[in-house]
Design a protein around this motif. Structure first.
Motif, PDB file in Angstrom:
ATOM      1  N   THR A  73       0.851  -1.184   0.000  1.00  0.00           N
ATOM      2  CA  THR A  73       0.000   0.000   0.000  1.00  0.00           C
ATOM      3  C   THR A  73       0.887   1.234   0.000  1.00  0.00           C
ATOM      4  N   VAL A  74       0.492   2.248  -0.752  1.00  0.00           N
ATOM      5  CA  VAL A  74       1.190   3.528  -0.750  1.00  0.00           C
ATOM      6  C   VAL A  74       0.166   4.620  -0.495  1.00  0.00           C
ATOM      7  N   TYR A  75       0.426   5.434   0.528  1.00  0.00           N
ATOM      8  CA  TYR A  75      -0.418   6.585   0.823  1.00  0.00           C
ATOM      9  C   TYR A  75       0.254   7.843   0.287  1.00  0.00           C
ATOM     10  N   VAL A  76      -0.535   8.699  -0.345  1.00  0.00           N
ATOM     11  CA  VAL A  76      -0.066  10.010  -0.788  1.00  0.00           C
ATOM     12  C   VAL A  76      -0.623  11.036   0.185  1.00  0.00           C
ATOM     13  N   GLU A  77       0.265  11.729   0.897  1.00  0.00           N
ATOM     14  CA  GLU A  77      -0.142  12.671   1.931  1.00  0.00           C
ATOM     15  C   GLU A  77       0.092  14.114   1.469  1.00  0.00           C
ATOM     16  N   ALA A 224       4.476   4.464 -10.696  1.00  0.00           N
ATOM     17  CA  ALA A 224       4.196   3.123 -10.189  1.00  0.00           C
ATOM     18  C   ALA A 224       3.008   2.533 -10.927  1.00  0.00           C
ATOM     19  N   ARG A 225       2.692   1.272 -10.593  1.00  0.00           N
ATOM     20  CA  ARG A 225       1.473   0.618 -11.052  1.00  0.00           C
ATOM     21  C   ARG A 225       0.739   0.063  -9.837  1.00  0.00           C
ATOM     22  N   ALA A 226      -0.580   0.047  -9.913  1.00  0.00           N
ATOM     23  CA  ALA A 226      -1.379  -0.470  -8.797  1.00  0.00           C
ATOM     24  C   ALA A 226      -2.661  -1.082  -9.335  1.00  0.00           C
ATOM     25  N   ALA A 227      -3.132  -2.122  -8.657  1.00  0.00           N
ATOM     26  CA  ALA A 227      -4.403  -2.741  -9.037  1.00  0.00           C
ATOM     27  C   ALA A 227      -5.579  -1.886  -8.596  1.00  0.00           C
ATOM     28  N   ASN A 228      -5.364  -1.095  -7.533  1.00  0.00           N
ATOM     29  CA  ASN A 228      -6.431  -0.250  -6.979  1.00  0.00           C
ATOM     30  C   ASN A 228      -5.894   1.158  -6.731  1.00  0.00           C
ATOM     31  N   VAL A 229      -6.680   2.134  -7.104  1.00  0.00           N
ATOM     32  CA  VAL A 229      -6.367   3.528  -6.787  1.00  0.00           C
ATOM     33  C   VAL A 229      -7.571   4.123  -6.074  1.00  0.00           C
ATOM     34  N   ILE A 230      -7.331   4.711  -4.902  1.00  0.00           N
ATOM     35  CA  ILE A 230      -8.405   5.305  -4.103  1.00  0.00           C
ATOM     36  C   ILE A 230      -8.115   6.785  -3.925  1.00  0.00           C
ATOM     37  N   VAL A 231      -9.056   7.608  -4.305  1.00  0.00           N
ATOM     38  CA  VAL A 231      -8.984   9.048  -4.034  1.00  0.00           C
ATOM     39  C   VAL A 231      -9.899   9.311  -2.847  1.00  0.00           C
ATOM     40  N   GLN A 232      -9.314   9.578  -1.699  1.00  0.00           N
ATOM     41  CA  GLN A 232     -10.051   9.726  -0.447  1.00  0.00           C
ATOM     42  C   GLN A 232     -10.050  11.197  -0.031  1.00  0.00           C
ATOM     43  N   LEU A 293     -17.648  -2.139  -0.924  1.00  0.00           N
ATOM     44  CA  LEU A 293     -16.868  -1.966  -2.142  1.00  0.00           C
ATOM     45  C   LEU A 293     -15.472  -2.541  -1.892  1.00  0.00           C
ATOM     46  N   PRO A 294     -15.313  -3.851  -2.055  1.00  0.00           N
ATOM     47  CA  PRO A 294     -14.004  -4.474  -1.811  1.00  0.00           C
ATOM     48  C   PRO A 294     -13.011  -4.112  -2.906  1.00  0.00           C
ATOM     49  N   LEU A 295     -11.740  -4.329  -2.605  1.00  0.00           N
ATOM     50  CA  LEU A 295     -10.675  -4.021  -3.545  1.00  0.00           C
ATOM     51  C   LEU A 295     -10.238  -5.280  -4.282  1.00  0.00           C
ATOM     52  N   ALA A 296      -9.611  -5.067  -5.431  1.00  0.00           N
ATOM     53  CA  ALA A 296      -9.077  -6.181  -6.213  1.00  0.00           C
ATOM     54  C   ALA A 296      -7.758  -6.646  -5.602  1.00  0.00           C
ATOM     55  N   PRO A 297      -7.354  -7.889  -5.861  1.00  0.00           N
ATOM     56  CA  PRO A 297      -6.030  -8.333  -5.397  1.00  0.00           C
ATOM     57  C   PRO A 297      -4.937  -7.474  -6.015  1.00  0.00           C
ATOM     58  N   GLY A 298      -3.909  -7.188  -5.232  1.00  0.00           N
ATOM     59  CA  GLY A 298      -2.792  -6.410  -5.752  1.00  0.00           C
ATOM     60  C   GLY A 298      -2.559  -5.126  -4.995  1.00  0.00           C
ATOM     61  N   PRO A 299      -1.536  -4.366  -5.400  1.00  0.00           N
ATOM     62  CA  PRO A 299      -1.156  -3.147  -4.688  1.00  0.00           C
ATOM     63  C   PRO A 299      -2.276  -2.101  -4.661  1.00  0.00           C
ATOM     64  N   VAL A 300      -2.248  -1.280  -3.607  1.00  0.00           N
ATOM     65  CA  VAL A 300      -3.244  -0.230  -3.400  1.00  0.00           C
ATOM     66  C   VAL A 300      -2.534   1.113  -3.236  1.00  0.00           C
ATOM     67  N   TRP A 301      -2.982   2.110  -3.965  1.00  0.00           N
ATOM     68  CA  TRP A 301      -2.541   3.489  -3.752  1.00  0.00           C
ATOM     69  C   TRP A 301      -3.727   4.284  -3.222  1.00  0.00           C
ATOM     70  N   VAL A 302      -3.503   4.994  -2.120  1.00  0.00           N
ATOM     71  CA  VAL A 302      -4.541   5.819  -1.505  1.00  0.00           C
ATOM     72  C   VAL A 302      -4.060   7.272  -1.508  1.00  0.00           C
ATOM     73  N   LEU A 303      -4.774   8.125  -2.194  1.00  0.00           N
ATOM     74  CA  LEU A 303      -4.429   9.536  -2.256  1.00  0.00           C
ATOM     75  C   LEU A 303      -5.337  10.296  -1.294  1.00  0.00           C
ATOM     76  N   LEU A 304      -4.740  10.837  -0.223  1.00  0.00           N
ATOM     77  CA  LEU A 304      -5.477  11.632   0.755  1.00  0.00           C
ATOM     78  C   LEU A 304      -5.541  13.063   0.216  1.00  0.00           C
ATOM     79  N   VAL A 305      -6.701  13.445  -0.284  1.00  0.00           N
ATOM     80  CA  VAL A 305      -6.857  14.732  -0.972  1.00  0.00           C
ATOM     81  C   VAL A 305      -7.697  15.660  -0.109  1.00  0.00           C
ATOM     82  N   PRO A 306      -7.219  16.878   0.168  1.00  0.00           N
ATOM     83  CA  PRO A 306      -8.031  17.815   0.952  1.00  0.00           C
ATOM     84  C   PRO A 306      -9.375  18.071   0.302  1.00  0.00           C
ATOM     85  N   ARG A 307     -10.419  18.057   1.120  1.00  0.00           N
ATOM     86  CA  ARG A 307     -11.742  18.272   0.548  1.00  0.00           C
ATOM     87  C   ARG A 307     -12.163  19.726   0.696  1.00  0.00           C
TER      88      ARG A 307
END
Length: 307
Positions: A73-77, A224-232, A293-307
């Motif tokens: 998992t990679v978080y973008v802060e 990078a490459r990731a199976a899942n990308v989350i914009v939070q 909403l489950p995630l697919a197998p593989g790496p996850v990137w989570v981008l913590l974006v100010p709302r």
């Protein structure tokens, strides 16, 4: 003479019967299973490997980065000046080198509170954060605690040249919160590309159907490459560190609560909601209708974006 031999045989038999009765009448602390079958042996559980968290530089001078491909998992802060910094989570096999390594942020303490004593690799921290880091669940493993694990790479300017040899850090122990995995729910919109903006960074995502991954680019640079990308989308507040070397406020991303999100998986875009009730809880994602909403197998990137 014959009678004496017979008496000896009878005595021996009687002695044997007494011994058998004594053994049969001994108390037992074990219950016999139904049907008289022996119980199955207890399974031997593998030792939990725990997690390694590494803060990674994420500006142009830090490219190319090392070790990101091995992260689960990679978080973008968000950090000061509208820039971003990465927090990479490794729970499996470790790469030989990771970096460039940069400093901790207040965001890290709440973000990783759900991990069980993770090893935390970072270059340092502002003095205001010293007490907060020491009282957290993080096993601090910066250059002052593990000097032999770090080195300066030639050909790069400081502070973008500090790298980590993960194999020289303290042993990882404990457990790590797991993402909810599974088949994608109904719905979602097929997309080939998507993007999200920070004040000083733009992230673009492109679906690679043959690879089954999203290609991630930062400011036009392949990252990078990731199976899942989350914009939070998260609330951001001013934390303990009021000023830094750039004379700007240091933002803190709040990751406990709820809010809007977007989940990219399997070439589809899902509008979503995120929820995390307590710091020790894992973040869960649902569709707008409330379905998991489950995630697919593989790496996850989570981008913590100010709302």
């Amino acid at each position: 003479m014959q009678l004496r031999k017979w008496d000896a045989v009878v005595a021996a038999v009687l002695a044997g019967v007494v011994v058998l009765l004594a053994v049969w009448l001994l108390p037992s602390n074990e219950e016999s299973p139904p049907g008289g079958e022996l119980p199955a042996p207890e399974p031997v559980l593998p030792e939990l490997t725990g997690a390694l968290l590494v803060k990674i530089d994420n500006v142009g001078e830090a490219m190319p980065q090392r070790g990101l491909a091995a992260a689960d998992t990679v978080y973008v802060e968000p950090v000061e000046g509208g820039l971003t910094r990465l927090a990479a989570v490794f729970t499996g096999e470790l790469p030989n080198v990771v970096g460039p390594v940069r400093s901790a942020r207040e965001t890290d303490v709440q973000l990783f509170a759900g991990y069980d004593r993770p090893v935390f690799a970072y270059s340092g921290a502002a003095p205001e954060l010293a007490g907060l880091l020491r009282s957290s669940s993080l096993v601090l493993a910066g250059p002052s605690q593990s000097p032999g694990a770090y080195f300066r790479a030639a050909g790069r300017p400081a502070p973008h040249n500090l790298f980590l040899r993960p194999g020289s850090l303290p042993e990882r122990k404990g457990d790590s919160p797991a993402w909810q995995r599974g088949s994608a729910p109904e719905g979602g919109r097929e997309v080939a590309t998507d993007a999200v903006d920070y004040p000083a960074a733009r992230y673009a995502f492109r679906w690679l159907p043959d690879a089954g991954h999203w290609s991630i680019n930062r400011n036009g640079q392949a990252q990078a490459r990731a199976a899942n990308v989350i914009v939070q989308r998260v609330p951001v507040r001013t934390g303990l560190v009021r000023r830094d070397g750039a004379a700007s406020t240091s933002p803190v991303a709040t990751t406990v609560g709820s809010g809007a999100a977007v989940v990219l998986r399997d070439g589809k875009r899902y509008p979503a909601r995120w929820e995390r009730a307590r710091p020790v809880d894992a973040t869960r994602f649902t569709t707008d209708s409330g379905e998991a909403l489950p995630l697919a197998p593989g790496p996850v990137w989570v981008l913590l974006v100010p709302r």
